[in-house]
Enzyme design. Structure first.
Site, mmCIF file in Angstrom:
data_model
loop_
_atom_site.group_PDB
_atom_site.id
_atom_site.type_symbol
_atom_site.label_atom_id
_atom_site.label_comp_id
_atom_site.label_asym_id
_atom_site.label_seq_id
_atom_site.Cartn_x
_atom_site.Cartn_y
_atom_site.Cartn_z
ATOM 1 N N THR A 66 -9.069 6.112 -1.709
ATOM 2 C CA THR A 66 -10.380 5.472 -1.839
ATOM 3 C C THR A 66 -11.485 6.494 -1.584
ATOM 4 O O THR A 66 -12.586 6.340 -2.101
ATOM 5 C CB THR A 66 -10.526 4.291 -0.856
ATOM 6 O OG1 THR A 66 -9.944 4.657 0.393
ATOM 7 C CG2 THR A 66 -9.823 3.060 -1.385
ATOM 8 N N LYS A 115 0.142 14.289 1.020
ATOM 9 C CA LYS A 115 -1.246 14.512 0.616
ATOM 10 C C LYS A 115 -1.519 16.003 0.378
ATOM 11 O O LYS A 115 -2.548 16.376 -0.167
ATOM 12 C CB LYS A 115 -2.202 13.955 1.669
ATOM 13 C CG LYS A 115 -2.137 12.426 1.806
ATOM 14 C CD LYS A 115 -3.051 11.933 2.920
ATOM 15 C CE LYS A 115 -2.886 10.451 3.229
ATOM 16 N NZ LYS A 115 -3.579 9.572 2.276
ATOM 17 N N LYS A 135 -8.887 13.413 5.029
ATOM 18 C CA LYS A 135 -7.988 12.254 4.985
ATOM 19 C C LYS A 135 -6.934 12.459 6.058
ATOM 20 O O LYS A 135 -6.835 13.545 6.631
ATOM 21 C CB LYS A 135 -7.326 12.120 3.613
ATOM 22 C CG LYS A 135 -6.729 13.440 3.060
ATOM 23 C CD LYS A 135 -6.152 13.288 1.662
ATOM 24 C CE LYS A 135 -7.181 13.383 0.563
ATOM 25 N NZ LYS A 135 -7.440 12.108 -0.101
ATOM 26 N N ARG A 136 -6.137 11.417 6.346
ATOM 27 C CA ARG A 136 -5.051 11.603 7.291
ATOM 28 C C ARG A 136 -4.177 12.785 6.860
ATOM 29 O O ARG A 136 -4.000 13.041 5.667
ATOM 30 C CB ARG A 136 -4.198 10.335 7.366
ATOM 31 C CG ARG A 136 -4.877 9.200 8.114
ATOM 32 C CD ARG A 136 -5.108 9.562 9.570
ATOM 33 N NE ARG A 136 -3.873 9.592 10.301
ATOM 34 C CZ ARG A 136 -3.468 8.660 11.155
ATOM 35 N NH1 ARG A 136 -4.256 7.621 11.412
ATOM 36 N NH2 ARG A 136 -2.325 8.742 11.778
ATOM 37 N N HIS A 142 0.807 -1.229 0.000
ATOM 38 C CA HIS A 142 0.000 0.000 0.000
ATOM 39 C C HIS A 142 0.832 1.267 0.000
ATOM 40 O O HIS A 142 0.265 2.355 0.139
ATOM 41 C CB HIS A 142 -0.921 0.047 1.226
ATOM 42 C CG HIS A 142 -1.941 -1.037 1.282
ATOM 43 N ND1 HIS A 142 -3.215 -0.888 0.800
ATOM 44 C CD2 HIS A 142 -1.863 -2.310 1.741
ATOM 45 C CE1 HIS A 142 -3.898 -2.007 0.988
ATOM 46 N NE2 HIS A 142 -3.091 -2.895 1.552
ATOM 47 N N LYS A 167 -15.367 7.525 -3.285
ATOM 48 C CA LYS A 167 -16.616 7.778 -2.539
ATOM 49 C C LYS A 167 -17.213 9.115 -2.959
ATOM 50 O O LYS A 167 -18.426 9.232 -3.173
ATOM 51 C CB LYS A 167 -16.345 7.760 -1.027
ATOM 52 C CG LYS A 167 -15.888 6.386 -0.535
ATOM 53 C CD LYS A 167 -15.231 6.394 0.846
ATOM 54 C CE LYS A 167 -14.498 5.081 1.086
ATOM 55 N NZ LYS A 167 -13.601 5.112 2.264
HETATM 56 C C1 26Q Z 1 3.356 0.382 10.357
HETATM 57 C C2 26Q Z 1 4.256 0.061 11.348
HETATM 58 C C3 26Q Z 1 4.127 0.575 12.630
HETATM 59 C C4 26Q Z 1 3.055 1.410 12.920
HETATM 60 C C5 26Q Z 1 2.139 1.733 11.927
HETATM 61 C C6 26Q Z 1 2.293 1.225 10.637
HETATM 62 C C7 26Q Z 1 1.319 1.582 9.578
HETATM 63 C C8 26Q Z 1 -0.041 1.627 9.870
HETATM 64 C C9 26Q Z 1 -0.961 1.978 8.900
HETATM 65 C C10 26Q Z 1 1.708 1.859 8.289
HETATM 66 C C11 26Q Z 1 0.788 2.193 7.318
HETATM 67 C C12 26Q Z 1 -0.558 2.263 7.608
HETATM 68 C C13 26Q Z 1 -1.592 2.624 6.651
HETATM 69 C C14 26Q Z 1 -1.408 2.861 5.383
HETATM 70 C C15 26Q Z 1 -2.500 3.256 4.491
HETATM 71 O O1 26Q Z 1 -3.616 3.512 4.926
HETATM 72 N N1 26Q Z 1 -2.251 3.317 3.188
HETATM 73 C C16 26Q Z 1 -3.292 3.699 2.248
HETATM 74 O O2 26Q Z 1 -3.905 2.502 1.784
HETATM 75 C C17 26Q Z 1 -5.030 2.795 1.001
HETATM 76 C C18 26Q Z 1 -5.696 1.473 0.644
HETATM 77 O O3 26Q Z 1 -4.926 0.790 -0.293
HETATM 78 C C19 26Q Z 1 -4.644 3.587 -0.231
HETATM 79 O O4 26Q Z 1 -5.817 3.959 -0.904
HETATM 80 C C20 26Q Z 1 -3.868 4.840 0.158
HETATM 81 O O5 26Q Z 1 -3.369 5.469 -0.996
HETATM 82 C C21 26Q Z 1 -2.716 4.473 1.079
HETATM 83 O O6 26Q Z 1 -2.073 5.633 1.548
#
Ligand code: 26Q
Length: 816
Positions: A662, A560, A554-555, A362, A666
């Site tokens: 995503t 972004k 979004k985050r 991702h 929406k």
């Molecule tokens: C990893 C290690 C330690 C702590 C946290 C994490 C961690 C947690 C969540 C790393 C990444 C995430 C989340 C990533 C994320 O939400 N990515 C998004 O995924 C979506 C679904 O595929 C995409 O649409 C987005 O583009 C992408 O940013």
């Protein structure tokens, strides 16, 4: 749905009786004295009963048919509320509403009492929730596996413009959707050492003597598909200590120590990590990853052996999808269970592992690629570290055997990163241990092949494939925008609800009908009025529902580029002040999103949004033409209110950085127009919608790459070339929005001009121009609403049902 009136009356009566029975016998309350929350629980339990019947039928059927099972391993499931989701998919929403009205209870009011299950950070977690719903809808025999966090993602409060994190307590009033399974329990071990022993047949074996063991206990939530078609299980693990109290220590007088051990074990499922990109490897995070992976693999191997004689056919009967690298220790853990616990030969085990596992990537952001220090791994999971070394040795040996001796290539594909302290690269581990590695949009997948995984891709050219993300239309259209749904059903027929992918495009001709466009616009206005009320309630700002609602939710992350949007906001503010006589389009700039607690730059951007909002909203010369709102605590439920009310969707990431996005889908489905870069799934949206129906601007991913190689991150040239940009930066830097602390943003702006990693300045003028096109279009209402209707009409392909069908066909071989 047409139905015999008598049948319907009976269903209403049945549901009413069921709710009253639950209220009395499960909640223990008299209807005359029940609080709203008691009603919520009673309704949820009554709805759950309906699911359970389907659930058991479905489970029996899967068993009987020996259907292939899909296991979706994810550290995040961002579910949101379940009451309308369940009732709606069961076809009970109207029935429940009527049954409750008879009891003097307003279902809509009760709906708002349910806390969001916020067991995820953002896009990746929400995708897992959409996928679970689509897998049930399509009849894929799926199990989601994750952690039952006691505290989900933190609640965001805005205090004096700054983000403050508060603990989230979604389980405080219990959770009526889940079933605790105290009998489904596995010991999960950590630490200790590994011994080589020789067994009675003279074979050498590795025996792991762990130093610590905790228990994983299952909690199951049924996930019902559209029209109750099938019901799958989301199984979340909770960590418990082996003993509730370490009695020996307690008796010896060490009261605190006795409790501390319990606390250490149970901390594993205490809280979701609130980062959406990796930070320095934290031990507790690795414990979480291993804990849920080990429990899930034990559980699914046991289930396999219930219906099969051996594990040799595992890959024919089970597919395991890894949601990012977070569960990628599964590669080593599956090998360990197959070799050490079930006695399979290494090569056999490796073949089963690779054929069973698949990995979804991702992100390409280098700082977000998960790696763990070798030392930490050796301490926490000594046997797994051995296995990883062994996988790596076989892998490198096979390359040398094929004549590959190039050190740079060998370094790039190794599981161990040598230069920055020795670390295990989880991305490479997941890649090698899987038969499929997929990206989440066409562009992202292409970039996986050409950047992070380029060397591995050369070795395994068929492994990387694309599965563009999707969204469930049930939640993101039918439930969140029931008015628009009713309009669509009215024009396209009720079959639309079962086949939006095929039928939504029949809406296209209505884009040419002035009457339909007016109705479409009128419906939007209703959603905007509802959002205006929420805005007033939450932040006390009055907004004009007739103004253009320009939304970025979004985050908060630098790539972004919320800051680019804020720079446009300031430019617009300055232009309105400079030319008050111009026919400006009234706009409301709406922002929402959380920042990782330790991400200072992102938190400063939230403060800036709030500072700009205060100044702009209180400037009488603006005459309400521009309002700026930062809505606190963005979550799934808030998204359900915001998205139907948006006119303009901001999808403005630096090209090449947003894997998919995503929310872009929406917004488009609900008829908002997108202003965006050619990044992630925006590219495919552009293919389907036509570029004349979006506002595309800015550098392409290729141009970004080119500028990176030319070393072009200084923005001095961009600033010198643009008066408007210069004025914006001067105002922010000079304290116009922070008179209480005029230098608050000096560092932010200085770093932006000297090292503009995400190229905000380079894209600023193009963004400004695209925003003028937005305004020109808004002035031409016929054109705007024609485009809006076409956006809805052409979004069918972005259904997560389509995405899941592709996974099931290409990766899982799991469609009946
Ligand atoms: C990893 C290690 C330690 C702590 C946290 C994490 C961690 C947690 C969540 C790393 C990444 C995430 C989340 C990533 C994320 O939400 N990515 C998004 O995924 C979506 C679904 O595929 C995409 O649409 C987005 O583009 C992408 O940013």
């Amino acid at each position: 749905m047409s139905q015999e009136p008598l049948v319907r009356d009976a269903e209403v009566a049945d549901f009413r009786a069921a709710v009253l029975a639950k209220l009395t016998y499960a909640v223990g309350k008299d209807p005359d004295h029940a609080f709203d929350h008691d009603w919520f629980e009673a309704i949820a339990l009554a709805a759950r009963d309906h699911m359970v019947e389907h659930w058991m039928d479905h489970t029996r059927q899967i068993y009987r048919k020996g259907q292939k099972r899909v296991y979706y391993l994810s550290l995040e499931f961002l579910i949101g509320r379940l009451l309308y989701d369940s009732l709606s998919n069961l076809g009970l929403l109207d029935i429940a509403r009527e049954a409750l009205t008879d009891l003097g209870v307003d279902l809509e009011r009760i709906r708002l009492l349910e806390p969001d299950a916020a067991l995820g950070n953002g896009g990746l977690g929400r995708l897992a929730a959409c996928f679970m719903e689509s897998m049930s809808t399509l009849g894929v025999a799926a199990h989601g596996y994750g952690i039952r966090y006691e505290h989900g993602l933190f609640r965001q409060a805005i205090v004096d413009g700054w983000q403050q994190e508060q603990t989230e307590n979604w389980l405080n009033f219990g959770n009526p959707w889940e079933f605790e399974r105290p009998e489904v329990i596995y010991p999960i071990s950590f630490g200790g050492h590994v011994e080589t022993v020789t067994d009675s047949e003279g074979q050498q074996k590795q025996v792991w003597w762990p130093s610590e063991t905790v228990r994983a206990i299952a909690y199951d939530t049924p996930v019902v598909g559209w029209r109750g078609s099938s019901v799958n299980t989301l199984r979340l693990w909770r960590a418990r200590a082996i003993e509730d109290l370490h009695l020996e220590r307690f008796n010896a007088g060490d009261h605190l120590g006795a409790v501390a051990e319990v606390a250490r074990a149970e901390s594993i499922s205490r809280v979701l990590y609130p980062a959406d990109s990796t930070e320095a490897g934290q031990e507790l995070r690795l414990r979480q990853e291993y804990f849920f992976v080990s429990a899930s693999l034990h559980d699914l191997l046991r289930r396999h052996l219930n219906g099969n004689d051996s594990l040799l056919n595992l890959a024919d009967k089970a597919a395991i999808q890894l949601n990012d690298t977070h569960p990628s220790i599964a590669v080593a853990e599956l090998m360990r269970q197959l070799v050490d616990e079930y006695g399979l030969a290494w090569d056999t085990a490796w073949e089963i592992t690779v054929n069973t596992l698949a990995y979804t990537n991702h992100t390409l952001l280098p700082e977000a690629l998960e790696t763990w220090p070798v030392g930490l791994m050796e301490r926490m999971l000594p046997r797994h570290m051995q296995i990883i070394y062994l996988i790596n040795a076989y892998h490198i040996d096979s390359l040398r055997a094929k004549g590959q001796h190039d050190v740079d290539v060998l370094r790039a594909v190794s599981l161990i990163e040598e230069d920055n302290g020795r670390r295990v690269r989880m991305g490479n581990l997941a890649f090698l241990g899987s038969h499929s590695v997929n990206g989440v949009s066409g562009l992202h997948t292409q970039l996986m092949r050409s950047t992070v995984f380029s060397e591995l891709h050369k070795l395994y050219p068929d492994r990387i494939n694309n599965k563009t993300n999707g969204i469930t239309f049930r939640r993101w259209l039918y439930q969140s925008n029931s008015e628009l749904t009713a309009m669509l059903v009215d024009k396209l027929g009720p079959e639309l609800l079962d086949n939006p992918e095929g039928l939504l495009k029949n809406l296209e001709p209505f884009a040419e009908q002035p009457e339909f466009r007016r109705a479409f616009a009128a419906q939007r206005l209703n959603s905007k009025k509802a959002l205006a009320r929420i805005i007033h309630e939450r932040v006390g700002v009055t907004v004009n529902p007739e103004a253009m609602f320009d939304v970025q939710v979004k985050r908060i992350h630098e790539y972004k580029r919320q800051l680019l949007n804020l720079m446009h906001t300031v430019a617009l503010y300055q232009a309105i002040r400079a030319e008050p006589e111009t026919d400006w389009v009234p706009r409301v700039k709406i922002f929402a999103g959380k920042a990782a607690a330790s991400y200072h730059q992102a938190k400063l951007i939230i403060k800036l949004a709030n500072d700009i909002a205060r100044v702009v909203n209180n400037d009488p010369t603006v005459r309400g033409l521009l309002k700026v709102v930062f809505l606190p605590n963005y979550n799934v439920s808030l998204a359900e209110s915001i998205i139907p009310a948006a006119d303009l969707s901001e999808q403005i990431s630096t090209a090449g950085y947003e894997a998919s996005g995503t929310s872009n889908m929406k917004f488009g489905l609900n008829g908002a127009l997108t202003i965006g870069t050619l990044d992630g799934a925006n590219v495919e949206m552009c293919d389907f919608l036509g570029k004349e129906n979006m506002f595309i601007f800015g550098m392409t991913a290729a141009q970004v790459e080119e500028r990176k190689h030319a070393g072009g991150f200084s923005a001095y040239g961009d600033v010198a070339a643009s008066h408007r940009l210069n004025d914006v930066l001067q105002a922010i830097r000079g304290g116009v929005f922070s008179p209480d602390d005029p230098s608050r943003y000096a560092g932010l702006i200085d770093s932006l001009t000297s090292y503009d990693r995400f190229l905000l300045c380079a894209d600023f003028d193009a963004y400004w121009d695209a925003q003028r096109k937005v305004e020109d279009t808004w002035h031409d209402a016929d054109k705007w609403w024609r485009m809006a209707v076409l956006n809805t009409a052409r979004m069918g392909w972005f259904s997560s049902d389509r995405t899941i069908r592709e996974y099931a066909q290409d990766i899982w071989q799991a469609l009946e």
